[in-house]
Design a protein around this motif. Structure first.
Motif, mmCIF file in Angstrom:
data_model
loop_
_atom_site.group_PDB
_atom_site.id
_atom_site.type_symbol
_atom_site.label_atom_id
_atom_site.label_comp_id
_atom_site.label_asym_id
_atom_site.label_seq_id
_atom_site.Cartn_x
_atom_site.Cartn_y
_atom_site.Cartn_z
ATOM 1 N N SER A 226 0.841 -8.523 0.583
ATOM 2 C CA SER A 226 0.578 -7.460 -0.394
ATOM 3 C C SER A 226 -0.868 -6.992 -0.327
ATOM 4 O O SER A 226 -1.141 -5.788 -0.434
ATOM 5 C CB SER A 226 0.906 -7.938 -1.814
ATOM 6 N N SER B 193 -2.077 -3.315 0.685
ATOM 7 C CA SER B 193 -2.883 -2.508 -0.241
ATOM 8 C C SER B 193 -4.112 -1.914 0.443
ATOM 9 O O SER B 193 -4.688 -0.944 -0.048
ATOM 10 C CB SER B 193 -3.301 -3.333 -1.458
ATOM 11 N N VAL C 205 -8.252 -2.071 -5.706
ATOM 12 C CA VAL C 205 -7.325 -3.026 -5.078
ATOM 13 C C VAL C 205 -6.958 -4.115 -6.085
ATOM 14 O O VAL C 205 -5.782 -4.481 -6.221
ATOM 15 C CB VAL C 205 -7.928 -3.622 -3.785
ATOM 16 N N LEU D 276 -4.483 -2.608 -8.521
ATOM 17 C CA LEU D 276 -3.158 -2.450 -7.920
ATOM 18 C C LEU D 276 -2.409 -3.773 -7.853
ATOM 19 O O LEU D 276 -1.218 -3.842 -8.141
ATOM 20 C CB LEU D 276 -3.287 -1.849 -6.509
ATOM 21 N N LEU D 277 -3.122 -4.832 -7.489
ATOM 22 C CA LEU D 277 -2.490 -6.138 -7.317
ATOM 23 C C LEU D 277 -2.417 -6.946 -8.614
ATOM 24 O O LEU D 277 -1.851 -8.046 -8.619
ATOM 25 C CB LEU D 277 -3.243 -6.937 -6.244
#
Length: 154
Positions: A56, A60, A72, A75-76
């Motif tokens: 992942s 990304s 980032v 997003l994660l």
């Protein structure tokens, strides 16, 4: 002695409440499902020396311009410190490059390397097969409805 210390535990929180929480707690069920999915993808990606988290993270970074840490991490769903720690093994393997920003030297830009792209290209078919197998097990709710519900919660 406090009131709770004098009373038997079962009278404070009856076992029926424990069973109710076990059967109805969304957080518990989400955590269990997330752990099971993580194990499944970890096992599938193990031949490439990747975890699902690393996959992942590499994915990304697969974008036209190297991002900084903050987008980032967002997003994660990680904090910056956790992301920084997760980057280190990928950086040591030569899959990711962390460099100072051009405009602000204090910021860090995260770039996937050609080796990282090559590994990601090997990982994507494994991810697709594994993901298709998971989707096929989700009859109700349909996978897209579940993804929408999960996105709404995150």
């Amino acid at each position: 002695m406090s009131k709770s210390a004098a009373m038997p535990a079962e009278s404070l929180v009856p076992f029926e409440v424990t069973l109710h929480v076990r059967d109805h707690c969304l957080c518990l069920h989400m955590q269990r499902a997330a752990r099971a999915l993580a194990r499944l993808f970890d096992e599938a990606l193990r031949p490439l020396g990747l975890t699902n988290q690393q996959f992942s993270l590499l994915m990304s970074l697969n974008r036209p311009e190297p991002p900084s840490i903050a987008p980032v991490a967002s997003l994660l769903g990680m904090d910056r410190t956790t992301l920084t720690a997760a980057l280190k093994p990928l950086e040591r393997r030569g899959l990711v490059n962390v460099a100072p920003g051009e405009k602000d030297r204090r910021s860090r830009l995260l770039a996937i390397t050609p080796e990282g792209i090559a590994l990601l290209a090997e990982a994507v078919p494994i991810w697709r097969r594994t993901h298709d197998a998971v989707d096929s097990r989700l009859a109700d709710p349909e996978p897209e409805r579940l993804r929408q519900a999960l996105r709404a919660m995150s």
